[in-house]
Design an enzyme around this catalytic site. Structure first.
Site, PDB file in Angstrom:
ATOM      1  CB  THR A  72      22.185  92.824 -98.322  1.00 58.97           C
ATOM      2  OG1 THR A  72      22.838  91.484 -97.621  1.00 58.97           O
ATOM      3  CG2 THR A  72      20.561  92.758 -98.682  1.00 58.97           C
ATOM      4  CG  HIS A  82      17.530  83.942-101.131  1.00 54.10           C
ATOM      5  ND1 HIS A  82      17.326  85.543-101.343  1.00 54.10           N
ATOM      6  CD2 HIS A  82      16.153  83.560-100.689  1.00 54.10           C
ATOM      7  CE1 HIS A  82      16.294  85.482 -99.920  1.00 54.10           C
ATOM      8  NE2 HIS A  82      15.751  84.414 -99.865  1.00 54.10           N
ATOM      9  CE  LYS A 125      31.577  91.246-100.605  1.00 54.95           C
ATOM     10  NZ  LYS A 125      30.105  91.624-102.421  1.00 54.95           N
ATOM     11  NE  ARG A 126      30.105  81.758 -95.216  1.00 53.21           N
ATOM     12  CZ  ARG A 126      29.707  80.528 -95.263  1.00 53.21           C
ATOM     13  NH1 ARG A 126      28.739  80.962 -94.611  1.00 53.21           N
ATOM     14  NH2 ARG A 126      30.309  79.374 -95.316  1.00 53.21           N
ATOM     15  CE  LYS A 173      23.255  94.424 -93.902  1.00 54.88           C
ATOM     16  NZ  LYS A 173      23.683  92.959 -94.069  1.00 54.88           N
ATOM     17  CE  LYS A 192      29.435  85.756-101.544  1.00 53.37           C
ATOM     18  NZ  LYS A 192      28.284  86.601-102.067  1.00 53.37           N
TER      19      LYS A 192
HETATM   20  C1  26W Z   1      21.618  74.843 -99.483  1.00 47.94           C
HETATM   21  C2  26W Z   1      22.827  75.435 -99.484  1.00 47.94           C
HETATM   22  C3  26W Z   1      22.567  76.936 -99.843  1.00 47.94           C
HETATM   23  C4  26W Z   1      22.161  77.492 -98.382  1.00 47.94           C
HETATM   24  C5  26W Z   1      22.113  78.891 -98.731  1.00 47.94           C
HETATM   25  C6  26W Z   1      22.619  77.244-101.071  1.00 47.94           C
HETATM   26  C7  26W Z   1      22.203  78.675-101.307  1.00 47.94           C
HETATM   27  C8  26W Z   1      22.563  79.476-100.004  1.00 47.94           C
HETATM   28  C9  26W Z   1      21.718  81.291-100.019  1.00 47.94           C
HETATM   29  C10 26W Z   1      20.514  80.628-100.796  1.00 47.94           C
HETATM   30  C11 26W Z   1      22.657  81.608-100.740  1.00 47.94           C
HETATM   31  C12 26W Z   1      22.984  83.222 -99.909  1.00 47.94           C
HETATM   32  O1  26W Z   1      23.106  83.517 -98.450  1.00 47.94           O
HETATM   33  N1  26W Z   1      22.297  83.911-101.349  1.00 47.94           N
HETATM   34  C13 26W Z   1      22.088  85.717-101.045  1.00 47.94           C
HETATM   35  O2  26W Z   1      21.249  86.024-101.111  1.00 47.94           O
HETATM   36  C14 26W Z   1      20.708  87.114-100.443  1.00 47.94           C
HETATM   37  C15 26W Z   1      19.976  87.564-100.110  1.00 47.94           C
HETATM   38  O3  26W Z   1      18.561  87.680-100.640  1.00 47.94           O
HETATM   39  C16 26W Z   1      21.555  88.074-101.479  1.00 47.94           C
HETATM   40  O4  26W Z   1      21.174  89.174-101.824  1.00 47.94           O
HETATM   41  C17 26W Z   1      23.196  87.122-102.301  1.00 47.94           C
HETATM   42  O5  26W Z   1      22.658  88.013-103.357  1.00 47.94           O
HETATM   43  C18 26W Z   1      23.134  85.676-102.545  1.00 47.94           C
HETATM   44  O6  26W Z   1      24.323  85.555-102.737  1.00 47.94           O
END
Ligand code: 26W
Length: 783
Positions: free
Chosen positions: A628, A340, A520-521, A632, A526
């Protein structure tokens, strides 16, 4: 329905109508709806057994579920009956729904995608389980104090949770630490119980109900009565407190791995409990473990559950007695991995010291897996263990049958960057599965006015066959339809404006303004700081020429920053500081208002997205894996201003370039620009509007009490500017002025908005799950 609610109020909640609180009513309704799910839940399980069907297991550290009551009511097609029953009982449907706390068991995109995918797997009748952690505290509550983010504990479980069933009989002892003797015999140094809590996940029409099983940590050492009797009260409860720590709280980082021991414990805790539960269920029906890949498909939601691979090999070898190669082959036939993010700081790698101390047997198994791969691929240069780190991306890749990215662009970038060598060695392994969102929550439920209008024209077939929205296109030549479409948006905006004007001080939201939304975060890639910089430049331009016929705008921001992410928190502070100055400016505040809405979560998104005119998807190209929210917004008739990044590319392809406001550099141009020394300074020099806006930030225009407060942001953008805010500014400004012009032509804007709705059906999570079923899992649906 009325009787069912009344019965639960009396006998489950133990209250009379007269004494009942809003929460009591909400609980009574929830239990009544839950009852209606039970039979389909049992039937789904029974049919899966009878069919000997392949099961899908979705392992995720995060499930950003949000509220569940309305989702249950909508999927069981009970809205009318519930709202009628509540009215007869003197209760307000919307109030009852809004009383439920969000299950905030996730950070952002990854967690919400998992929740949408569970709902779609049920809608399609795919036998599936979600496995995760039952965090006592989800993602922190965000308060804004003097313009700054302050984190407060989230407390969803400090009240009864209507949507879970405790399963004390389903528990597993999970070990940590200790030592390994004779090479394979692992004796953990400590252990906890993983106890299951099940939540039913109903699909559209309630015809299939799957299970979300969340693990909660319980002590193996009981409460120490002796110590208690000796007055050592805290010590007596120590073992219990320590055990519960594992499922106490969600790590609030969504792009930077902290490398904390507790995080690794959490990852192993739920992965190990899930693998044990999967094997138990398999063996209760099938005898030959070599059949596992035929009957089980496991999806690793990023690398966070990657340890599930070595754990499966460990159990097959050390407990089931299979030889290593066979065990590895079975595991590789069963596991799949979704990536992701490409952000280097988000790719998990654990210090081998920590890893070896916590999971000594697994480290040895990982070595064997690594060596087996190296032996089979002699030209290989990379490895799982590298410079004292255990790289979970590499491990997930070599353990997986299929590896997928989450948008077409992202998947190609995976092949050309982080997984370039492994892709060369295994050219068939990486496939794309562009993300999707569930149309039940993100259109039918959150935007009743629009979904009712669509239903009047198309019926309800689109709800589980979203590409039927294409059939709206002929209706776009009917002025009555366009008027009704515009009226729905205007009414949604009026509701939101009313709520904001009642709850947000210093803001005057006018529904006639363009609602320009970035939610978004908070993260530099971003580029919320690009958005606020353009807002400042717009404000300055409006002050220069107040009568230039500006398109009135409401700039809406919302999002949480990881608590340790200082720069992101400064961006939140700057947005609030700009809002304070701009909203009070008598010259411009009828044309421009700015707001940062606190505590962004799933429920706030459901409130904001139906009322949006413009969707901000402005990440630096190559950084947003998919997005995503962008999907929406398009479904709900917001036009997108965005870069060619992530799924924006596919949204623009499908809705039509003429219905999308494109700007900015492509991924290739980004690499070229970054190679230019002082690229940001050059951009500032070339654009006086940019220079002036930056100067205002740097000189304390928005922080007169502390002029240097935001200098850091200005210096970053005009200095290193890794995410190319300065270099994309001019084209962003150009695109925003194009948006102004387009919005002024209301009829044409409505048409383009409606075309976004009509052409976004492909972004349904049902379509995405069908892709996983066909290209990755090889599983059948039973509906
Ligand atoms: C280890 C810390 C950590 C925690 C969560 C690292 C990375 C993450 C996630 C992978 C971050 C995340 O939410 N990524 C997002 O995933 C979405 C679903 O596929 C995508 O639509 C977003 O572009 C992506 O930033």
């Amino acid at each position: 329905m009325k009787d069912a609610i009344g019965r639960h109020l009396s006998y489950s909640i133990g209250k009379t109508p007269g004494a009942a609180t809003l929460r009591d009513w909400r609980m009574a309704v929830s239990l009544a709806i839950r009852d209606r799910m039970a039979d389909a839940w049992f039937a789904s399980t029974r049919r899966t057994y009878e069919a000997g069907a392949k099961r899908v297991y979705y392992l995720s550290m995060e499930f950003l579920v949000g509220r569940l009551l309305e989702d249950g009511i909508v999927n069981l097609r009970l809205e009318e009956r519930v709202s009628e029953a509540l009215a007869e009982l003197g209760q307000d449907y919307a109030e009852v729904i809004a009383d439920e706390p969000d299950a905030a068991l996730g950070n952002g995109g990854l967690g919400r995608l998992a929740a949408c995918y569970l709902e779609s797997m049920s809608t399609l009748g795919c036998p599936a389980y979600g496995y995760g952690i039952r965090y006592e505290h989800g993602l922190f509550r965000q308060q804004i104090v003097d313009g700054r983010q302050v984190e407060r504990p989230e407390t969803w479980l400090q009240q009864p949770h209507a949507w879970e069933f405790e399963r004390p009989e389903s528990r597993y002892e999970i070990g940590f630490g200790g030592s390994v003797r004779d090479g394979t015999v692992w004796t953990p140094g400590e252990s906890v119980w993983a106890e299951a809590f099940d939540t039913p996940v109903a699909g559209w029409n309630g015809r299939w109900v799957n299970t979300l099983r969340l693990w909660s940590a319980k002590p193996t050492e009981p409460f120490d009565l002796d110590r208690f009797n000796r007055g050592e009260y805290a010590a007596a409860a120590e073992s219990e407190a320590l055990a519960r720590t594992i499922s106490r709280v969600l790590y609030p980082d969504d792009t930077t791995e902290q490398g904390k021991e507790l995080r690794l414990k959490q990852e192993y805790f739920f992965s190990a409990a899930s693998i044990r539960d999967i094997l138990r269920r398999f063996e209760s029906q099938f005898s030959d473990l070599r059949q596992l890949p035929e009957k089980v498909a496991i999806q690793l939601n990023d690398t966070h559950p990657a340890i599930a691979g070595p754990e499966l090999v460990r159990l097959l070898c050390d407990e089931k007695g299979l030889d290593f190669d066979e065990a590895l082959q079975i595991a590789q036939g069963t596991l799949n991995y979704t990536n992701h993010t490409l952000l280097p700081e988000a790719l998990e790698h654990w210090p081998e010291g920590l890893f070896g101390r916590l999971l000594p047997r697994h480290l040895a198994i990982i070595d064997r897996i690594d060596h087996a791969h190296a032996k089979a691929n002699p030209s290989r240069t990379s490895s799982v263990r590298d410079h004292g780190q255990v790289k979970m991306g590499e491990l997930s890749f070599i353990m997986a049958n299929r590896v997928n990215g989450v948008s077409a662009l992202h998947t190609e970038l995976m092949k050309s960057t982080v997984f370039a060598e492994l892709h060369r060695l295994h050219p068939e392994r990486i496939v794309n599965q562009t993300n999707g969102v569930t149309p039940r929550r993100w259109l039918l439920s959150c935007n009743r006015r629009l979904s009712t209008l669509i239903e009047e024209r198309l019926g309800l077939g689109w709800v589980d066959d979203l590409e039927q929205l294409h059939d709206l296109e002929p209706h776009l030549d009917d002025p009555a339809f366009l008027d009704a479409y515009a009226a729905a948006k205007t009414a949604n905006k009026a509701d939101l404006a009313d709520w904001m004007n009642r709850t947000q001080e210093g803001l005057t939201a006018d529904p006639a303004m363009m609602f320009d939304v970035q939610i978004k975060r908070i993260h530099e890639y971003k580029r919320q700081h690009l958005n606020i910089l353009e807002t400042i430049a717009l404000w300055q331009a409006m002050r220069d020429a107040p009568n230039a016929g500006w398109t009135p705008r409401l700039k809406l921001f919302a999002g949480k920053a990881a608590p340790g992410y200082v720069f992101a928190k400064e961006i939140i502070h700057l947005i609030n500081a700009v809002a304070k100055v701009v909203n009070a400016d008598k010259i411009t505040n009828k044309m421009l208002q700015v707001a940062f809405l606190p505590n962004y979560n799933v429920s706030l998104a459901e409130k904001l997205i139906p009322a949006a005119d413009l969707s901000e998807q402005i990440s630096t190209a190559g950084k947003e894996a998919s997005g995503t929210g962008n999907m929406k917004f398009a479904l709900n008739g917001a036009l997108t201003i965005g870069t060619l990044d992530g799924a924006n590319v596919e949204i623009r392809d499908r809705v039509g370039a003429e219905n999308f406001f494109l700007f900015g550099m492509t991924t290739d141009e980004v690499d070229q620009r970054r190679a230019i020394p002082d690229h940001a300074a050059k951009a500032v020099e070339a654009d006086s509007r940019l220079a002036r806006a930056l100067a205002a930030v740097r000189d304390g225009r928005f922080s007169p009490e502390d002029p240097g407060l935001f200098r850091g942001i200005a210096d970053n953008i005009s200095g290193p500017d890794y995410f190319l805010v300065a270099s994309d500014f001019s084209d962003y400004w150009r695109a925003q002025r194009e948006v102004d012009g387009a919005f002024a032509n209301a009829g044409d804007w409505t048409r383009r908005a409606a075309l976004n709705t009509a052409r976004s059906g492909w972004f349904s999570s049902d379509r995405a799950i069908r892709g996983y079923l066909d290209d990755i899992w090889g599983a059948e649906t039973l509906l």
